[in-house]
Motif scaffolding. Structure first.
Motif, PDB file in Angstrom:
ATOM      1  N   GLY A  32       0.828  -1.189   0.000  1.00  0.00           N
ATOM      2  CA  GLY A  32       0.000   0.000   0.000  1.00  0.00           C
ATOM      3  C   GLY A  32       0.868   1.247   0.000  1.00  0.00           C
ATOM      4  N   GLU A  61      -5.490   5.315  12.148  1.00  0.00           N
ATOM      5  CA  GLU A  61      -6.420   4.294  11.655  1.00  0.00           C
ATOM      6  C   GLU A  61      -6.908   3.396  12.787  1.00  0.00           C
ATOM      7  OE1 GLU A  61      -6.763   0.883   8.151  1.00  0.00           O
ATOM      8  OE2 GLU A  61      -4.790   1.574   8.794  1.00  0.00           O
ATOM      9  N   HIS A  98     -10.274  -8.940  -3.635  1.00  0.00           N
ATOM     10  CA  HIS A  98     -10.655  -7.695  -4.299  1.00  0.00           C
ATOM     11  C   HIS A  98     -11.837  -7.933  -5.249  1.00  0.00           C
ATOM     12  CE1 HIS A  98      -6.192  -6.294  -3.866  1.00  0.00           C
ATOM     13  NE2 HIS A  98      -6.847  -6.253  -2.730  1.00  0.00           N
ATOM     14  N   ASP A 190     -12.732   5.991   0.050  1.00  0.00           N
ATOM     15  CA  ASP A 190     -11.779   5.084  -0.585  1.00  0.00           C
ATOM     16  C   ASP A 190     -12.477   3.784  -0.988  1.00  0.00           C
ATOM     17  OD1 ASP A 190      -9.193   4.948  -1.524  1.00  0.00           O
ATOM     18  OD2 ASP A 190      -8.358   4.072   0.301  1.00  0.00           O
ATOM     19  N   TRP A 194     -10.468  -2.509  -4.412  1.00  0.00           N
ATOM     20  CA  TRP A 194      -9.198  -2.980  -3.861  1.00  0.00           C
ATOM     21  C   TRP A 194      -9.168  -2.887  -2.331  1.00  0.00           C
ATOM     22  CZ3 TRP A 194      -8.902   0.606  -8.107  1.00  0.00           C
ATOM     23  CH2 TRP A 194      -8.704  -0.034  -9.337  1.00  0.00           C
ATOM     24  N   ASN A 195     -10.197  -2.289  -1.753  1.00  0.00           N
ATOM     25  CA  ASN A 195     -10.314  -2.217  -0.294  1.00  0.00           C
ATOM     26  C   ASN A 195     -11.478  -3.059   0.213  1.00  0.00           C
ATOM     27  OD1 ASN A 195      -8.132  -0.535   0.098  1.00  0.00           O
ATOM     28  ND2 ASN A 195      -9.336   1.346  -0.028  1.00  0.00           N
ATOM     29  N   ILE A 208     -14.728  -4.551   4.753  1.00  0.00           N
ATOM     30  CA  ILE A 208     -14.043  -3.411   4.149  1.00  0.00           C
ATOM     31  C   ILE A 208     -12.844  -3.084   5.027  1.00  0.00           C
ATOM     32  CG2 ILE A 208     -14.251  -0.950   3.582  1.00  0.00           C
ATOM     33  CD1 ILE A 208     -17.246  -1.467   3.100  1.00  0.00           C
ATOM     34  N   TYR A 209     -11.749  -2.684   4.388  1.00  0.00           N
ATOM     35  CA  TYR A 209     -10.545  -2.392   5.160  1.00  0.00           C
ATOM     36  C   TYR A 209      -9.784  -1.213   4.558  1.00  0.00           C
ATOM     37  CZ  TYR A 209      -8.621  -5.371   1.449  1.00  0.00           C
ATOM     38  OH  TYR A 209      -8.310  -5.923   0.229  1.00  0.00           O
ATOM     39  N   ASP A 210      -8.723  -0.813   5.237  1.00  0.00           N
ATOM     40  CA  ASP A 210      -7.845   0.301   4.874  1.00  0.00           C
ATOM     41  C   ASP A 210      -8.544   1.651   5.069  1.00  0.00           C
ATOM     42  OD1 ASP A 210      -5.788   1.885   4.110  1.00  0.00           O
ATOM     43  OD2 ASP A 210      -5.501   1.002   2.134  1.00  0.00           O
TER      44      ASP A 210
END
Length: 294
Positions: A32, A61, A98, A190, A194-195, A208-210
């Protein structure tokens, strides 16, 4: 440092803290912007920030997720920080992969609608969080896009000739947009595939992440990122979000902002030979998607 050397370095750090993982399988995950990530036995993820800015982002985060996790229906990571040195985080991996546009196109209608409803509810729950509480947890304004003039000067020269008119038209429309009628909100900002942790066998979004790039921004901007997957998905999310929240969203504004976002990303990376071609492709993909809807 090779990938193998890097993996061995992080393996040593992890096993030094968690001796019970000495016999586990370790692999590097896709890098990332902020951190290097290591997956262990397909069930644990360890994130290592690459610099001081990334360390701050990881701490923020973790603090934000501590507030978000009990407030949203969808599964999000539960980060545990380990001060080290070096500083790193640990969380259980959310099962799933993803979701990109070609994969979305293969989904049946009921799976598409289920995905949209899960995402719309996620956004509604996130936007309902108290702004003061999120500020206290460390939330700040999302990273601003480049100014329209800078986008014109940097992005247009690297666009193919057939996309030049679209670039000029989009920047002009973006400049003329009035302030967001719903103001600013704390949001994810975001929400591309890809998240997402998507179970392709069950055709279901698991999580869901990031959240490193989450923060305060104009509400309509929240809905541009799902266009990386499909405008059909965005349309479904928007309709369901309106039903849940009672807010009316401006589809034209989301369309303009989607183009402006992609042009701004291209402008920011116009001199980067490793990333500029992908940014040009993202603009071209969006123009093609819009034409397909006409």
């Amino acid at each position: 440092m090779t990938t193998e050397d890097e993996l061995e370095k992080y393996r040593g750090i992890i096993v030094g803290r968690f001796a019970q993982l000495a016999g586990s399988r370790f692999s590097m995950m896709a890098q990332g912007w902020h951190s290097k990530a290591v997956e262990v036995d397909g069930r644990l993820v360890f994130k290592f920030p690459v610099n001081a800015v990334a360390e701050e982002a990881l701490r923020r985060e973790a603090a934000l997720l501590a507030v978000i996790r009990p407030a949203v229906t969808i599964c999000v990571p539960q980060l545990t920080l380990h001060e080290g040195p070096p500083l790193f985080s640990r969380h259980e991996k959310i099962e799933g992969e993803h979701l990109v546009g070609a994969q979305y196109e293969t989904l049946p209608q009921d799976a598409r609608q289920d995905l949209a409803e899960r995402l719309a509810l996620f956004y509604a729950e996130l936007h309902a969080l108290n702004a003061g509480v999120m500020k206290a947890a460390g939330a700040r304004p999302v990273e601003p896009w480049l100014e329209p003039q800078a986008v014109l000067e940097r992005a247009l020269p690297v666009l193919p000739p057939d996309l030049g008119a679209y670039g000029e038209e989009t920047v002009r429309a973006w400049r003329n947009l009035p302030p967001d009628p719903h103001g600013e909100t704390y949001g994810f900002f975001d929400g591309h595939g890809w998240n997402m942790a998507f179970d392709h066998r069950k055709r279901r979004l698991n999580g869901i992440y990031d959240f490193a790039d989450s923060g305060f921004g104009p509400l309509h901007q929240e809905f541009v990122y799902s266009n990386f997957i499909s405008p059909d998905l965005t349309a479904r999310i928007v309709s369901r979000y309106e039903t849940i929240t009672g807010r009316t969203l401006d589809r034209r504004r989301i369309d303009i902002l989607t183009g402006a976002h992609r042009l701004s990303e291209l402008a920011a990376l116009a001199d980067d030979p490793a990333h500029a071609p992908a940014m040009v492709r993202h603009v071209a993909d969006w123009v093609a998607a819009r034409k397909a809807l006409d």
